[in-house]
Design an enzyme around this catalytic site. Structure first.
Site, PDB file in Angstrom:
ATOM      1  CG  HIS A  71      -1.715  -1.064   1.617  1.00  0.00           C
ATOM      2  ND1 HIS A  71      -1.845  -1.881   2.372  1.00  0.00           N
ATOM      3  CD2 HIS A  71      -2.650  -2.220   0.600  1.00  0.00           C
ATOM      4  CE1 HIS A  71      -2.796  -2.563   2.337  1.00  0.00           C
ATOM      5  NE2 HIS A  71      -3.285  -2.571   1.050  1.00  0.00           N
ATOM      6  CE  LYS A  81       1.700   4.130   5.434  1.00  0.00           C
ATOM      7  NZ  LYS A  81       1.200   2.770   5.029  1.00  0.00           N
ATOM      8  CE1 TYR A 141      -0.560   3.404   9.196  1.00  0.00           C
ATOM      9  CE2 TYR A 141      -0.629   0.843   9.707  1.00  0.00           C
ATOM     10  CZ  TYR A 141      -0.971   1.995   8.787  1.00  0.00           C
ATOM     11  OH  TYR A 141      -2.216   2.003   8.031  1.00  0.00           O
ATOM     12  CG  ASP A 179      -4.741  -5.522  -0.412  1.00  0.00           C
ATOM     13  OD1 ASP A 179      -4.813  -4.912  -0.081  1.00  0.00           O
ATOM     14  OD2 ASP A 179      -4.023  -6.320   0.817  1.00  0.00           O
TER      15      ASP A 179
END
Length: 192
Positions: A71, A81, A141, A179
């Site tokens: 992603h 991140k 995250y 996905d």
């Protein structure tokens, strides 16, 4: 009594990818348990030269065999991140999408676990994914930009040109329908 706030440090290790860092906190343990500073803005900036203000925290729980990714968000909503595992173990994988870098199209992976307490700082311009190696895992995250569905993109996790070893047997992989529809690497036109 142990003074835990004195001389708190974190070990920040560069990787072969520009601005991609492994962060390992100093953990203070005693008979009560443990304490560590999971992030310190100034120490991070001093060690890396990167200024990054996190604005959103995300957490997920997944079962063994789940692969999430790859992603990313594209500009103007691209995200850096800081990722870690609260419970269990994952294989954390990133792919460099920055066309001007020698590591463009290359992947990096690391085992992150509640036990090793390591974190990975992922700058903007990377695709990101995880594979759950333990019975289950809680993944956490921080992001430096807000989630934007319109700017979300994905690269298929099993792209042949990337050749990522997810450490999960193919018959045990659990992949979301979303996905499974991600583009292959060469069909993705990187804006980074």
């Amino acid at each position: 009594m142990l003074n835990l706030r004195k001389n708190l440090i974190m070990n920040i290790t560069p990787t072969d990818f520009d601005d991609l860092f492994i962060i390992e906190p100093t953990v203070y343990e005693d008979s009560r348990g443990y304490f560590f500073e999971s992030f310190h803005q100034k120490k991070f900036e001093d060690a890396t030269g990167i200024k990054c203000e996190f604005v959103q925290d995300n957490q997920s729980r997944s079962l063994h065999g789940v692969i999430r990714g790859l992603h990313m968000q594209v500009p103007p909503m691209a995200q850096a991140k800081l990722v870690r595992v609260l419970r269990g173990e994952v294989l954390d994988v990133v792919v460099d999408l920055r066309k001007d870098k020698p590591t463009f199209g290359k992947s990096f992976s690391i085992h992150l676990s509640a036990e090793n307490k390591q974190q990975l700082f992922i700058p903007r311009g990377f695709a990101h994914g995880i594979a759950v190696l333990s019975k289950e895992a809680e993944f956490f995250y921080k992001c430096d930009n807000y989630y934007s569905p319109e700017n979300e993109r994905g690269i298929i996790y099993n792209d042949a040109s990337l050749n990522i070893d997810w450490k999960i047997d193919s018959e045990k992989r659990i992949i979301s329908e979303k996905d499974q529809k991600n583009l292959d690497f060469f069909s993705f036109s990187s804006p980074f």
